[in-house]
Design a protein around this motif. Structure first.
Motif, PDB file in Angstrom:
ATOM      1  N   GLY A 341      45.231  76.923  11.173  1.00  0.00           N
ATOM      2  CA  GLY A 341      43.834  77.190  10.856  1.00  0.00           C
ATOM      3  C   GLY A 341      43.645  78.549  10.203  1.00  0.00           C
ATOM      4  O   GLY A 341      44.487  79.451  10.331  1.00  0.00           O
ATOM      5  N   GLU A 342      42.513  78.719   9.535  1.00  0.00           N
ATOM      6  CA  GLU A 342      42.276  79.918   8.728  1.00  0.00           C
ATOM      7  C   GLU A 342      41.044  80.683   9.203  1.00  0.00           C
ATOM      8  O   GLU A 342      40.016  80.092   9.529  1.00  0.00           O
ATOM      9  N   LEU A 343      41.174  81.999   9.236  1.00  0.00           N
ATOM     10  CA  LEU A 343      40.032  82.895   9.389  1.00  0.00           C
ATOM     11  C   LEU A 343      39.783  83.548   8.042  1.00  0.00           C
ATOM     12  O   LEU A 343      40.680  84.174   7.467  1.00  0.00           O
ATOM     13  N   ARG A 344      38.582  83.377   7.510  1.00  0.00           N
ATOM     14  CA  ARG A 344      38.229  83.966   6.215  1.00  0.00           C
ATOM     15  C   ARG A 344      37.037  84.880   6.437  1.00  0.00           C
ATOM     16  O   ARG A 344      35.999  84.448   6.954  1.00  0.00           O
ATOM     17  N   ILE A 345      37.162  86.142   6.052  1.00  0.00           N
ATOM     18  CA  ILE A 345      36.116  87.127   6.337  1.00  0.00           C
ATOM     19  C   ILE A 345      35.775  87.931   5.094  1.00  0.00           C
ATOM     20  O   ILE A 345      36.528  87.974   4.121  1.00  0.00           O
ATOM     21  N   ILE A 346      34.621  88.586   5.166  1.00  0.00           N
ATOM     22  CA  ILE A 346      34.263  89.606   4.194  1.00  0.00           C
ATOM     23  C   ILE A 346      33.945  90.879   4.959  1.00  0.00           C
ATOM     24  O   ILE A 346      33.400  90.830   6.083  1.00  0.00           O
ATOM     25  N   GLY A 347      34.305  92.020   4.387  1.00  0.00           N
ATOM     26  CA  GLY A 347      33.995  93.288   5.030  1.00  0.00           C
ATOM     27  C   GLY A 347      33.926  94.409   4.018  1.00  0.00           C
ATOM     28  O   GLY A 347      34.466  94.297   2.902  1.00  0.00           O
ATOM     29  N   ASN A 348      33.242  95.479   4.375  1.00  0.00           N
ATOM     30  CA  ASN A 348      33.261  96.674   3.534  1.00  0.00           C
ATOM     31  C   ASN A 348      34.688  97.184   3.401  1.00  0.00           C
ATOM     32  O   ASN A 348      35.448  97.215   4.375  1.00  0.00           O
ATOM     33  N   ARG A 349      35.063  97.599   2.208  1.00  0.00           N
ATOM     34  CA  ARG A 349      36.452  97.977   1.958  1.00  0.00           C
ATOM     35  C   ARG A 349      36.912  99.116   2.859  1.00  0.00           C
ATOM     36  O   ARG A 349      38.081  99.163   3.269  1.00  0.00           O
ATOM     37  N   HIS A 350      36.011 100.033   3.212  1.00  0.00           N
ATOM     38  CA  HIS A 350      36.420 101.198   3.992  1.00  0.00           C
ATOM     39  C   HIS A 350      36.745 100.855   5.448  1.00  0.00           C
ATOM     40  O   HIS A 350      37.308 101.687   6.162  1.00  0.00           O
ATOM     41  N   LEU A 351      36.420  99.643   5.897  1.00  0.00           N
ATOM     42  CA  LEU A 351      36.634  99.290   7.302  1.00  0.00           C
ATOM     43  C   LEU A 351      38.077  98.887   7.603  1.00  0.00           C
ATOM     44  O   LEU A 351      38.464  98.765   8.769  1.00  0.00           O
ATOM     45  N   ASP A 352      38.883  98.637   6.585  1.00  0.00           N
ATOM     46  CA  ASP A 352      40.312  98.363   6.748  1.00  0.00           C
ATOM     47  C   ASP A 352      40.583  97.194   7.698  1.00  0.00           C
ATOM     48  O   ASP A 352      41.423  97.264   8.591  1.00  0.00           O
ATOM     49  N   TYR A 353      39.844  96.102   7.496  1.00  0.00           N
ATOM     50  CA  TYR A 353      40.093  94.906   8.301  1.00  0.00           C
ATOM     51  C   TYR A 353      41.458  94.292   8.004  1.00  0.00           C
ATOM     52  O   TYR A 353      42.024  93.591   8.849  1.00  0.00           O
ATOM     53  N   GLN A 354      41.993  94.538   6.824  1.00  0.00           N
ATOM     54  CA  GLN A 354      43.278  93.940   6.469  1.00  0.00           C
ATOM     55  C   GLN A 354      44.375  94.372   7.437  1.00  0.00           C
ATOM     56  O   GLN A 354      45.188  93.556   7.879  1.00  0.00           O
ATOM     57  N   GLU A 355      44.379  95.646   7.793  1.00  0.00           N
ATOM     58  CA  GLU A 355      45.392  96.139   8.733  1.00  0.00           C
ATOM     59  C   GLU A 355      45.229  95.491  10.100  1.00  0.00           C
ATOM     60  O   GLU A 355      46.205  95.133  10.751  1.00  0.00           O
ATOM     61  N   LYS A 356      43.981  95.310  10.547  1.00  0.00           N
ATOM     62  CA  LYS A 356      43.731  94.679  11.839  1.00  0.00           C
ATOM     63  C   LYS A 356      44.222  93.237  11.847  1.00  0.00           C
ATOM     64  O   LYS A 356      44.842  92.769  12.822  1.00  0.00           O
ATOM     65  N   LEU A 357      43.947  92.498  10.772  1.00  0.00           N
ATOM     66  CA  LEU A 357      44.346  91.095  10.720  1.00  0.00           C
ATOM     67  C   LEU A 357      45.858  90.950  10.610  1.00  0.00           C
ATOM     68  O   LEU A 357      46.449  90.033  11.196  1.00  0.00           O
ATOM     69  N   LEU A 358      46.491  91.847   9.874  1.00  0.00           N
ATOM     70  CA  LEU A 358      47.956  91.830   9.802  1.00  0.00           C
ATOM     71  C   LEU A 358      48.568  92.041  11.183  1.00  0.00           C
ATOM     72  O   LEU A 358      49.527  91.372  11.572  1.00  0.00           O
ATOM     73  N   ARG A 359      47.996  92.979  11.919  1.00  0.00           N
ATOM     74  CA  ARG A 359      48.516  93.267  13.256  1.00  0.00           C
ATOM     75  C   ARG A 359      48.315  92.083  14.200  1.00  0.00           C
ATOM     76  O   ARG A 359      49.170  91.782  15.033  1.00  0.00           O
ATOM     77  N   ASN A 369      37.769  90.857  -4.247  1.00  0.00           N
ATOM     78  CA  ASN A 369      37.250  92.185  -3.920  1.00  0.00           C
ATOM     79  C   ASN A 369      36.437  92.733  -5.078  1.00  0.00           C
ATOM     80  O   ASN A 369      36.543  92.273  -6.217  1.00  0.00           O
ATOM     81  N   ASN A 370      35.582  93.666  -4.764  1.00  0.00           N
ATOM     82  CA  ASN A 370      34.885  94.466  -5.762  1.00  0.00           C
ATOM     83  C   ASN A 370      34.854  95.897  -5.257  1.00  0.00           C
ATOM     84  O   ASN A 370      35.596  96.237  -4.321  1.00  0.00           O
ATOM     85  N   LYS A 371      34.006  96.735  -5.813  1.00  0.00           N
ATOM     86  CA  LYS A 371      34.007  98.142  -5.419  1.00  0.00           C
ATOM     87  C   LYS A 371      33.572  98.340  -3.965  1.00  0.00           C
ATOM     88  O   LYS A 371      33.926  99.341  -3.335  1.00  0.00           O
ATOM     89  N   LYS A 372      32.803  97.392  -3.397  1.00  0.00           N
ATOM     90  CA  LYS A 372      32.252  97.577  -2.053  1.00  0.00           C
ATOM     91  C   LYS A 372      32.887  96.673  -1.005  1.00  0.00           C
ATOM     92  O   LYS A 372      33.079  97.092   0.144  1.00  0.00           O
ATOM     93  N   PHE A 373      33.228  95.430  -1.378  1.00  0.00           N
ATOM     94  CA  PHE A 373      33.645  94.441  -0.390  1.00  0.00           C
ATOM     95  C   PHE A 373      35.031  93.875  -0.682  1.00  0.00           C
ATOM     96  O   PHE A 373      35.486  93.858  -1.840  1.00  0.00           O
ATOM     97  N   THR A 374      35.657  93.397   0.385  1.00  0.00           N
ATOM     98  CA  THR A 374      36.917  92.677   0.279  1.00  0.00           C
ATOM     99  C   THR A 374      36.788  91.369   1.049  1.00  0.00           C
ATOM    100  O   THR A 374      36.257  91.346   2.175  1.00  0.00           O
ATOM    101  N   VAL A 375      37.257  90.274   0.445  1.00  0.00           N
ATOM    102  CA  VAL A 375      37.320  88.984   1.121  1.00  0.00           C
ATOM    103  C   VAL A 375      38.782  88.728   1.489  1.00  0.00           C
ATOM    104  O   VAL A 375      39.667  88.780   0.631  1.00  0.00           O
ATOM    105  N   LEU A 376      39.020  88.493   2.776  1.00  0.00           N
ATOM    106  CA  LEU A 376      40.376  88.356   3.304  1.00  0.00           C
ATOM    107  C   LEU A 376      40.576  86.984   3.943  1.00  0.00           C
ATOM    108  O   LEU A 376      39.640  86.406   4.513  1.00  0.00           O
ATOM    109  N   SER A 377      41.789  86.494   3.885  1.00  0.00           N
ATOM    110  CA  SER A 377      42.154  85.223   4.519  1.00  0.00           C
ATOM    111  C   SER A 377      43.412  85.424   5.329  1.00  0.00           C
ATOM    112  O   SER A 377      44.380  86.042   4.866  1.00  0.00           O
ATOM    113  N   THR A 378      43.411  84.903   6.549  1.00  0.00           N
ATOM    114  CA  THR A 378      44.589  84.953   7.402  1.00  0.00           C
ATOM    115  C   THR A 378      44.745  83.629   8.108  1.00  0.00           C
ATOM    116  O   THR A 378      43.752  82.939   8.373  1.00  0.00           O
TER     117      THR A 378
END
Length: 382
Positions: A341-359, A369-378
């Motif tokens: 299954g997949e978790l797909r999120i959007i967050g402000n780029r400065h929040l560094d959700y990518q590191e949390k999801l990798l962990r 992504n754009n200048k403000k937001f990143t869309v991530l999938s895990t």
């Protein structure tokens, strides 16, 4: 974290809820609670039925019962937050206080009319305060109203709202950076503009928003960007719109996925009601494919029961800026997702959700992504 509060001379153990949050540094009461209870103790000790609006984590309800030596006082707590209501119940039980004398109402319930005192913790959302004051303006008899909040958050516009809906207010001196507002109901029968409706751009949908729903007047910029990266296709997936707000993400997902079943989840009663109304009004033929749940993230969801979780995590709770809600969402999403299954999120780029999801998941990819937001999938691996 400090859990021992002294309110009205009584020592109380007060927690936020749930207790197993990773970040436990946030206090369950503030100086406005202390100021309000001190005033009640001195001026309204004999009040027998007290209506409390926006009691953050039950501090006021607990203190009001602790001050009542006869165990005869009734407290009605009116709140939009599921977490706040559950915290209230937990803290009453923790302090061995009279739960049977406490009535919990969500923010779309009718107010009791037999109260002799009304207390308000000033909410951050000015529109939500106006909605609540409009309810108080319907009272047919005069009832004292005392509100409390941080002095810096009580503006001229706040006082104008009191004056418009109920009686002309007065204010106290500031104590520990908090202030009280004194007013009373006056049977003005004033209405407010909520719920509001607006057209969802690039669609035929009309979105309804109750007063305490985020970005209630238009599509917020995060949801607008996330809309470009929503799933589509004919797979019969079980999807969760986590922290659904008005349900616009789940609504668009239903439109793109004819065989999906979507569960809308939020801790706000007004958010869940807004999401439900938006499906009923825009895709009535898909209502049977939906569930609408008020919960503390995914606390009460069965493990391995969803294929996809979509989420735009908040980074504040009440007045506090914090990432513990996002972390709770990620952890519980992993538990709720099936293998693959997949978790797909959007967050402000400065929040560094990518590191949390990798962990947490061991994998994460950027899908937009754009200048403000990143869309991530895990993906949850077996």
């Amino acid at each position: 974290m400090t859990t021992e509060a002294v309110l009205g001379g009584h020592s109380l153990t007060l927690h936020r809820f749930p207790l197993d949050q990773k970040n436990r540094s946030l206090q369950a009461w503030d100086s406005a609670d202390e100021y309000l209870i001190e005033h009640i103790q001195n001026e309204y000790v004999n009040a027998q039925h007290i209506l409390v609006l926006n009691d953050g984590f039950g501090a006021l309800s607990c203190a009001l019962h602790a001050l009542d030596t006869q165990n005869s006082r009734k407290v009605t707590s009116f709140n939009d937050s599921y977490v706040s209501q559950q915290a209230c119940l937990y803290n009453l039980e923790e302090n061995k206080l009279e739960i049977r004398q406490t009535v919990l109402l969500d923010s779309l319930s009718d107010l009791p009319s037999d109260v002799d005192l009304i207390l308000i913790k000033i909410p951050k959302n000015a529109g939500f305060l106006q909605y609540q004051l409009s309810l108080l303006s319907q009272f047919e008899h005069d009832v004292p109203v005392i509100a409390a909040g941080k002095a810096k958050e009580i503006h001229t516009s706040t006082l104008k709202s009191f004056s418009h809906f109920i009686a002309e207010p007065s204010t106290s001196l500031a104590v520990k950076k908090s202030r009280l507002i004194f007013s009373q109901t006056k049977h003005k029968k004033q209405t407010c503009k909520f719920p509001v409706s607006w057209h969802l751009e690039k669609s035929d949908f009309t979105i309804l928003n109750h007063a305490n729903v985020f970005s209630r007047d238009s599509l917020d910029i995060g949801a607008r960007f996330f809309s470009n990266y929503l799933p589509q296709g004919k797979k019969p997936l079980r999807v969760i719109d986590l922290g659904c707000g008005n349900g616009v993400i789940g609504l668009q997902t239903l439109a793109k996925m004819p065989n999906a079943k979507v569960t809308f989840v939020d801790e706000s009663a007004m958010a869940v009601a807004s999401a439900k109304a938006n499906i009923e009004n825009n895709l009535p033929e898909r209502v049977q494919d939906c569930e609408f749940v008020q919960d503390d993230c995914l606390t009460d969801f069965a493990p391995n029961s969803a294929d996809l979780v979509l989420c735009n995590p908040p980074f504040h709770q009440a007045q506090a800026i914090t990432d513990h809600i996002a972390w709770q969402m990620f952890v519980q999403a992993k538990q709720t997702l099936r293998s693959g299954g997949e978790l797909r999120i959007i967050g402000n780029r400065h929040l560094d959700y990518q590191e949390k999801l990798l962990r947490l998941f061991g994998n994460c990819k950027v899908i937009g992504n754009n200048k403000k937001f990143t869309v991530l999938s895990t993906t949850k691996r077996g």
